[in-house]
Design an enzyme around this catalytic site. Structure first.
Site, PDB file in Angstrom:
ATOM      1  N   ARG A 108     -55.016   9.503 -20.908  1.00  0.00           N
ATOM      2  CA  ARG A 108     -55.582   9.967 -19.380  1.00  0.00           C
ATOM      3  C   ARG A 108     -57.077  10.275 -19.417  1.00  0.00           C
ATOM      4  O   ARG A 108     -57.899   9.796 -18.554  1.00  0.00           O
ATOM      5  CB  ARG A 108     -54.594  10.225 -18.040  1.00  0.00           C
ATOM      6  CG  ARG A 108     -53.091   9.435 -17.753  1.00  0.00           C
ATOM      7  CD  ARG A 108     -52.150   9.583 -17.043  1.00  0.00           C
ATOM      8  NE  ARG A 108     -53.042  10.142 -15.855  1.00  0.00           N
ATOM      9  CZ  ARG A 108     -52.835   9.271 -14.623  1.00  0.00           C
ATOM     10  NH1 ARG A 108     -51.357   8.887 -14.855  1.00  0.00           N
ATOM     11  NH2 ARG A 108     -52.879   9.926 -13.501  1.00  0.00           N
ATOM     12  N   PRO A 114     -53.096   3.807 -19.046  1.00  0.00           N
ATOM     13  CA  PRO A 114     -52.794   4.712 -17.570  1.00  0.00           C
ATOM     14  C   PRO A 114     -51.428   4.954 -17.797  1.00  0.00           C
ATOM     15  O   PRO A 114     -50.536   4.776 -17.439  1.00  0.00           O
ATOM     16  CB  PRO A 114     -52.310   3.100 -16.351  1.00  0.00           C
ATOM     17  CG  PRO A 114     -52.537   1.980 -17.549  1.00  0.00           C
ATOM     18  CD  PRO A 114     -53.371   2.895 -18.554  1.00  0.00           C
ATOM     19  N   LYS A 115     -50.981   6.283 -18.051  1.00  0.00           N
ATOM     20  CA  LYS A 115     -49.665   6.652 -18.702  1.00  0.00           C
ATOM     21  C   LYS A 115     -48.906   7.602 -17.525  1.00  0.00           C
ATOM     22  O   LYS A 115     -49.861   8.524 -16.478  1.00  0.00           O
ATOM     23  CB  LYS A 115     -50.179   7.482 -19.981  1.00  0.00           C
ATOM     24  CG  LYS A 115     -50.542   6.830 -21.118  1.00  0.00           C
ATOM     25  CD  LYS A 115     -50.620   8.202 -22.843  1.00  0.00           C
ATOM     26  CE  LYS A 115     -51.099   6.370 -24.017  1.00  0.00           C
ATOM     27  NZ  LYS A 115     -51.487   7.571 -24.489  1.00  0.00           N
ATOM     28  N   ALA A 116     -47.760   7.433 -17.869  1.00  0.00           N
ATOM     29  CA  ALA A 116     -47.152   8.424 -16.969  1.00  0.00           C
ATOM     30  C   ALA A 116     -46.263   9.111 -17.865  1.00  0.00           C
ATOM     31  O   ALA A 116     -45.542   8.063 -18.909  1.00  0.00           O
ATOM     32  CB  ALA A 116     -46.958   7.860 -15.511  1.00  0.00           C
TER      33      ALA A 116
END
Length: 248
Positions: A108, A114-116
């Protein structure tokens, strides 16, 4: 700590950085890809301009990292959408979920992935390759593919992995408004395909407010691939500035 020393650090906390200061090398990076047809109106609601939707397709992926310099083994899953930009075909990375915080923070902050956080997994179960994604205790996605049914041409497999990738990078300012908001592009060029397979596949997506993969519903599975690689990620370059010309 002197100001010039502070400037040498690219992440916080200063004395225990969130991620390693290295360009990670991926060894035995294993992909399960399931391409499916979805609702075109649902795609239009999530793909940002100036990207253009090529076909109403989505690629659900699970990637098991056998070994990564700086991070160690981990797994991630997500969705990528075929798009066009200024005559070039590529993919827009819509969502990614990982079980490794340093890799999440690095992706990120340094780039624009778009990492979570999530709990993805990839395993073989009674003749099927199974990819799953959980958020907390709830299942979000289950993909199954026949394990090594048919060999896939390695050139075709490499083309799947090296397609140009577009991402949206947004960095908020202290006033709550975007300080940086750019569309960026990257492309993997350092790639070795070790194995590549195709076969029948199925995909189930389950509704979850914090992991809304099912907002892009599965209407038809189009294709699937199982690919084992070594690779190095390339850097990103901005291709569109959303804030250019915007005044406060």
């Amino acid at each position: 700590m002197r100001a010039e020393d502070v400037r040498q650090h690219v992440t916080t906390p200063l004395t225990s950085p969130a991620f390693a200061p290295t360009v990670p090398r991926f060894t035995d990076r294993e992909y399960l890809n399931v391409v499916y047809r979805t609702d075109p109106e649902a795609l239009r609601a999530v793909v940002p301009e100036p990207l253009r939707i090529a076909e109403p397709l989505v690629r659900f992926e699970v990637m098991k990292m056998g070994d990564v310099s700086g991070y160690g083994p981990y797994t991630e899953a997500g969705q990528a959408i075929p798009v066009g930009f200024e005559g070039e075909r590529g993919e827009y990375l819509h969502a990614m979920y990982l079980d490794n915080f340093p890799a999440t923070a690095s992706g990120r902050e340094v780039s624009a992935y778009p990492k979570a956080m999530g709990s993805p997994a990839l395993r073989v179960d009674t003749g099927a390759l199974v990819g799953t994604l959980d958020h907390g205790t709830l299942r979000v996605a289950t993909a199954t593919m026949g394990y090594k049914h048919h060999e896939l041409d390695r050139t075709e497999a490499a083309a799947q992995i090296t397609v140009p990738t577009f991402m949206l990078k947004t960095v908020p300012g202290y006033d709550g408004l975007p300080r940086v908001q750019e569309l960026v592009r990257t492309r993997i060029t350092d790639l070795t395909v070790k194995e590549a397979w195709t076969g029948p596949a199925r995909l189930q997506l389950f509704q979850h407010v914090l992991a809304p993969l099912a907002d892009l519903p599965v209407l038809e599975v189009v294709s699937a691939s199982h690919i084992l690689t070594d690779l190095t990620l390339a850097g990103v370059e901005p291709v569109h500035d959303y804030l250019k010309g915007v005044t406060s």
